[in-house]
Design an enzyme around this catalytic site. Structure first.
Site, PDB file in Angstrom:
ATOM      1  N   GLU A  80      47.992 -29.422 -15.776  1.00  0.00           N
ATOM      2  CA  GLU A  80      47.985 -29.240 -17.236  1.00  0.00           C
ATOM      3  C   GLU A  80      47.969 -27.746 -17.533  1.00  0.00           C
ATOM      4  O   GLU A  80      47.191 -27.017 -16.926  1.00  0.00           O
ATOM      5  CB  GLU A  80      46.761 -29.896 -17.866  1.00  0.00           C
TER       6      GLU A  80
ATOM      7  N   GLU B  68      35.242 -35.014 -18.803  1.00  0.00           N
ATOM      8  CA  GLU B  68      36.409 -35.388 -17.989  1.00  0.00           C
ATOM      9  C   GLU B  68      36.488 -36.905 -17.845  1.00  0.00           C
ATOM     10  O   GLU B  68      37.570 -37.490 -17.910  1.00  0.00           O
ATOM     11  CB  GLU B  68      36.366 -34.720 -16.610  1.00  0.00           C
TER      12      GLU B  68
ATOM     13  N   MET C 204      39.330 -30.700 -14.601  1.00  0.00           N
ATOM     14  CA  MET C 204      40.581 -31.320 -15.038  1.00  0.00           C
ATOM     15  C   MET C 204      40.519 -32.830 -14.825  1.00  0.00           C
ATOM     16  O   MET C 204      40.134 -33.297 -13.767  1.00  0.00           O
ATOM     17  CB  MET C 204      41.743 -30.683 -14.262  1.00  0.00           C
ATOM     18  N   GLU C 205      40.962 -33.543 -15.844  1.00  0.00           N
ATOM     19  CA  GLU C 205      40.772 -34.999 -15.907  1.00  0.00           C
ATOM     20  C   GLU C 205      41.871 -35.815 -15.228  1.00  0.00           C
ATOM     21  O   GLU C 205      42.126 -36.955 -15.645  1.00  0.00           O
ATOM     22  CB  GLU C 205      40.678 -35.407 -17.377  1.00  0.00           C
ATOM     23  N   ASN C 206      42.532 -35.300 -14.176  1.00  0.00           N
ATOM     24  CA  ASN C 206      43.593 -36.059 -13.514  1.00  0.00           C
ATOM     25  C   ASN C 206      43.180 -37.512 -13.296  1.00  0.00           C
ATOM     26  O   ASN C 206      42.051 -37.784 -12.893  1.00  0.00           O
ATOM     27  CB  ASN C 206      43.874 -35.445 -12.138  1.00  0.00           C
TER      28      ASN C 206
HETATM   29  N1  B3K Z   1      42.293 -30.698 -19.935  1.00  0.00           N
HETATM   30  C1  B3K Z   1      41.726 -29.651 -19.130  1.00  0.00           C
HETATM   31  C2  B3K Z   1      42.113 -28.281 -19.537  1.00  0.00           C
HETATM   32  C3  B3K Z   1      43.392 -27.834 -18.979  1.00  0.00           C
HETATM   33  C4  B3K Z   1      43.617 -26.383 -19.269  1.00  0.00           C
HETATM   34  C5  B3K Z   1      44.965 -25.975 -18.889  1.00  0.00           C
HETATM   35  N2  B3K Z   1      45.204 -24.563 -19.057  1.00  0.00           N
HETATM   36  C6  B3K Z   1      40.242 -29.728 -19.090  1.00  0.00           C
HETATM   37  C7  B3K Z   1      39.611 -30.407 -20.215  1.00  0.00           C
HETATM   38  O1  B3K Z   1      39.694 -30.016 -21.350  1.00  0.00           O
HETATM   39  O2  B3K Z   1      39.034 -31.425 -19.989  1.00  0.00           O
HETATM   40 ZN    ZN Z   2      39.223 -31.882 -22.206  1.00  0.00          ZN
END
Ligand code: B3K
Ligand code: ZN
Length: 885
Positions: free
Chosen positions: A127, A304, A269-271
């Site tokens: 992301e 997350e 990061m929420e993969n």
């Molecule tokens: N979604 C990610 C953040 C990604 C940042 C990319 N530059 C973490 C979060 O907000 O949960």
């Molecule tokens: Zn987030």
């Protein structure tokens, strides 16, 4: 670095994707010099697309293309075009299979996007647009695909191979290599793809969901961190339970994995099914992590995890909708933390951040709406506005609808849009449809930048026994100029009588007086609106914007005496704290003016007595008291100033702090001792946290004023601390004191003890660099040559350069401009290594408007120097070019 043409992308230009990818099959060969990625994509034309292009365009950055084939036939050079940031496959059919082989170099990847190495492990960050650094793809969130991933690597170096979903196959290969295949049954955009390979240990747990399904919880860490997983796993289980109870959301895979990595651009990061965390946001044990870290971990693990529904199952159509998932998820994690700890303290912390940093962002050159209309580099938009203001906007909907209707709205949203990529409008529509409340005017919060200002006026008419409240709204720094239509603002309000009791609120047209409410959320929807309350027998004190019910600047006229009254009588915990802050702000501001005029300083004795009252109060909640004893920060005082004189603010605030310490020594000593007898072992429950916080606030106050008895306490606490909260608090107090010998000794022994633990070393660095006393530029520069520093590691950069520029404000803003030059030097260095970190780091220079003409010129000079650099990344270019006058 390859220079990208800075091109602005506009929301209004959004077009549906012309092609879709139903299936994505990936094969990774991880080697010591590079990685070979083979992809097999089932592509078809999107029947709903607005156009029917002949060619397929795929995103790709810094990829070396080995081959490309369509339907099993290798393409020759005339059948595709390699572009600077993509691949064009010419003249494609309606449905076809595209296969690509690319070579990438994770070992040389310092921007930490895509696939890279962190110490000995491979990991990914996709992301927002990192996947295009792995293979050619439709790298946009509205292209959702099923992923099957096979990873091949050396068995002894990388025994653990992970990706999203469930493990479906594994086996040995020739030459000591092995493979594992993962399949994710849920369609997802590629930004949620993840891969990890390393020599990792797993700590396991289990959770039984509300329908009785057993989910394996598995945390992967480097072997030395195996005793730092318990808190994260407990937080995860608590989050899973909370999301079932409060939102009815159940986890959907059989396994949930968390991996800790040391080199990471942000927190986590929420993969899908495979969250990747910055080590500093997930690893903890009592002797190495502070209470603040424990609470941060609880909140980030929850955040997350909550994304699994708000973000993954329902995702964003395009990156302009980022707050759809981030604002909502921050709101969800804040509610979770409030339920797990003190709701009032959580609100105080969130509003403090919002008012100090988000308001500053919203008044600065990067100001943007919660749903931005354009960007150059999306990474620059992971901002406090998207996250924190976005959460406030969702919180306002919650307040307007009430908990029950809000839940109906979220149920409808998840049900209606499961498996889709949607917009903030879709979110609002679901809330509106489920509740029957018209949110048309409310939607303005998403599109207008800037912080609304509310002017408050009120009067009491004794003979008519009425209280009249008049509210006026404006939005001076907005993107819509003077033409801003009014916002729909939920304005929580109460009236207090002279005993601090809430008075029933009877509005003019209320037919029934019985059971009148004592708190109202006023629907403030006009530019100017008047509310009249009847049957008010005596002059009341108004309690305004309770709980900070909207992200606005309140211009009001509470006198110092009214604020003192509210400090001890207000029934809304947040407002009680805020009354103390307002009083202290008022006093420090007028003392700063005295300092500038060269007049002697003296502290209004009412503040000292108010603090004394708090310290000896038997009834005040300790969690709230621990917050009330903290003076407003220098950053907040700067934010409130038209033109900030950092030295004057610093001196006036220190003068107040020292006076409080000197005049309240017996009470502070008592407070210290009353809260020192905590039971061991360490517990991170909020009552224990509040007591430690009280004790350490008292210690810091006493020591900052140079009290020798406090020195003895600090030294003894430092030597005997059973946990990192107490140890680091005593170290901070020593570092910020004038006792230089003891400070040096403590810093040295701390490093000697903890030099092998990166999370503790980060604290050691930031305590020094962020100290207003000790964070001098020379010291910071010499720490940059210390063995503990590594400019390629974002945490170290934040602990040294970030801490100095954002916390050691008198030093950063020194009149010579050397602090500004230092920051610019490092932004330039990081621009090539890690553009995301560079562009975040530059923020303090963009706030030039707040300072005097000389400093403005110096800050602008450094911004221009950065802009003059060759090969400026899009990230830094966007922030710097928008910040120049
Ligand atoms: N979604 C990610 C953040 C990604 C940042 C990319 N530059 C973490 C979060 O907000 O949960
Ligand atoms: Zn987030």
């Amino acid at each position: 670095m390859k220079e990208a043409q800075p091109r602005t992308i506009f929301l209004k230009d959004y077009k549906k994707p012309p092609f879709l990818i139903d299936e994505t099959v990936l094969h990774f060969d991880l080697n010591e010099k590079n990685a070979i990625v083979r992809s097999r994509l089932d592509v078809r034309r999107n029947p709903d697309a607005d156009s029917r292009p002949k060619d397929l365009y795929l995103d790709g950055v810094e990829l070396e293309l080995n081959s490309v084939a369509v339907d099993g036939v290798l393409l020759n050079k005339g059948q595709y075009e390699e572009l600077s940031e993509g691949l064009k496959v010419l003249d494609v059919a309606d449905t076809f299979v595209l296969e690509c082989e690319t070579l990438i170099r994770p070992q040389e990847n310092t921007c930490l996007e895509g696939l890279y190495k962190s110490s000995s492990m491979f990991c990914t960050q996709c992301e927002a647009e990192g996947f295009r650094r792995i293979t050619y793809y439709l790298d946009r969130p509205d292209v959702m695909s099923r992923f099957k991933t096979t990873i091949c690597a050396d068995n002894s170096l990388y025994p653990v191979l992970l990706s999203n979903g469930n493990e479906t196959d594994k086996g040995d290969l020739d030459n000591g290599r092995h493979f594992v295949t993962w399949e994710d049954p849920f369609r997802k955009p590629c930004y949620l793809f993840a891969l990890v390979a390393g020599n990792l240990l797993n700590i396991d747990d289990q959770y039984t969901t509300m329908t009785g399904r057993k989910v394996d919880l598995r945390m992967f860490v480097e072997p030395q961190n195996k005793d730092k997983c318990e808190h994260a796993l407990n937080s995860l289980k608590a989050s899973m339970k909370w999301d079932e109870e409060v939102y009815g959301r159940e986890y959907d895979l059989d396994i949930f994995m968390i991996v800790a990595v040391d080199d990471f651009n942000m927190g986590a990061m929420e993969n899908k099914g495979l969250n990747i965390f910055n080590s500093s946001c997930v690893l903890a044990k009592p002797d190495t992590a502070t209470d603040a870290t424990y609470q941060r971990i609880e909140a980030i693990v929850a955040h997350e995890y909550f994304h699994n529904w708000s973000g993954n199952r329902v995702t964003c159509r395009d990156w302009f909708q980022l707050s759809l998932k981030e604002g909502f998820t921050v709101f969800r994690d804040a509610e979770f933390s409030a339920d797990m700890n003190s709701r009032t303290v959580k609100r105080i912390e969130d509003v403090n951040l919002l008012r100090t940093a988000q308001f500053a962002e919203d008044a600065g050159p990067m100001s943007h709406p919660v749903r931005p209309a354009s960007f150059i580099e999306i990474s620059n938009f992971y901002t406090l506005t998207i996250y924190e203001k976005g959460a406030e906007v969702v919180g306002m909907i919650h307040r307007l609808l009430g908990a029950e209707l809000f839940r109906k709205g979220s149920d409808l949203y998840f049900e209606r849009h499961d498996g889709q990529a949607v917009t903030t409008d879709d979110f609002i529509q679901a809330m509106q449809d489920a509740s029957g409340k018209d949110l048309t005017q409310f939607k303005r919060w998403y599109d207008i930048a800037g912080t609304p200002v509310i002017d408050v006026d009120y009067s009491y008419d004794k003979s008519a026994q009425t209280f009249t409240l008049t509210l006026k709204q404006s939005c001076p720094s907005s993107n819509a100029g003077d033409a801003v239509e009014p916002f729909h603002i939920p304005f929580a309000f109460a009236l207090l009588d002279s005993n601090g009791c809430n008075i029933p609120l009877i509005q003019q047209d209320d037919a029934v007086f019985a059971n009148a409410p004592t708190e109202l959320v006023l629907d403030f929807v006009e530019q100017e609106q008047t509310f009249v309350f009847q049957h008010i027998e005596k002059t009341p004190v108004p309690s305004l914007l309770r709980g900070f019910s909207a992200p606005v600047r309140l211009k009001e006229t509470h006198s110092r005496d009214q604020l003192l009254f509210l400090m001890s009588n207000e029934t809304d915990g947040f407002n009680r704290w805020d009354a103390g802050q307002k009083l202290a702000v008022d006093i420090i501001r007028s003392m700063s003016e005295d300092y500038i005029k060269g007049e002697p300083l003296s502290v209004d004795s009412r503040l000292i007595e108010a603090y004394r009252g708090l310290l000896i109060s038997k009834s005040i909640d300790k969690a709230l008291l621990s917050k009330m004893l903290l003076l407003p920060s220098e950053s907040y005082l700067i934010e409130l100033s038209e033109v900030a004189n950092v030295d004057a603010i610093h001196h006036a605030r220190n003068f107040v702090r020292d006076t409080l310490a000197n005049q309240l020594k017996p009470e502070l000593m008592q407070c210290y001792h009353d809260n020192s007898d905590l039971d061991v072992p360490y517990s991170a429950d909020f009552t224990s946290i509040a007591r430690r916080s009280l004790k350490n606030t008292a210690l810091a106050l006493l020591l900052s004023a140079g009290d020798p008895d406090a020195l003895a306490l600090a030294e003894s606490q430092y030597a005997n601390a059973e946990n990192m909260t107490d140890q680091s608090a005593s170290l901070i107090a020593l570092v910020n004191s004038d006792f230089s010998e003891q400070r040096e000794a403590a810093l040295k022994s701390f490093y000697a003890r903890w030099s092998k633990d990166p999370q503790v070393v980060e604290q050691w660095l930031s305590i020094q660099c962020g100290s207003p006393k000790y964070g001098t530029l020379e010291n910071v520069k010499s720490l940059m040559s210390h063995e503990a520093f590594d400019i390629k590691n974002p945490n170290k950069v934040r602990s040294v350069i970030g801490a100095f520029c954002n916390q050691s404000l008198v030093n950063f803003h020194m009149a010579s401009g050397a602090g500004y030059e230092f920051l610019a030097d490092n932004v330039i260095k990081l621009n090539t290594l890690n553009p995301q970190i560079a562009s975040r780091l530059v923020t303090p220079l963009t706030r030039w408007k707040k300072f005097d003409q000389d400093r403005q010129a110096l800050m602008q000079g450094q911004l221009k120097r950065i802009l003059g650099e060759e090969s400026l990344s899009k990230d830094v270019y966007e922030v710097v070019s928008k910040s120049i006058k």
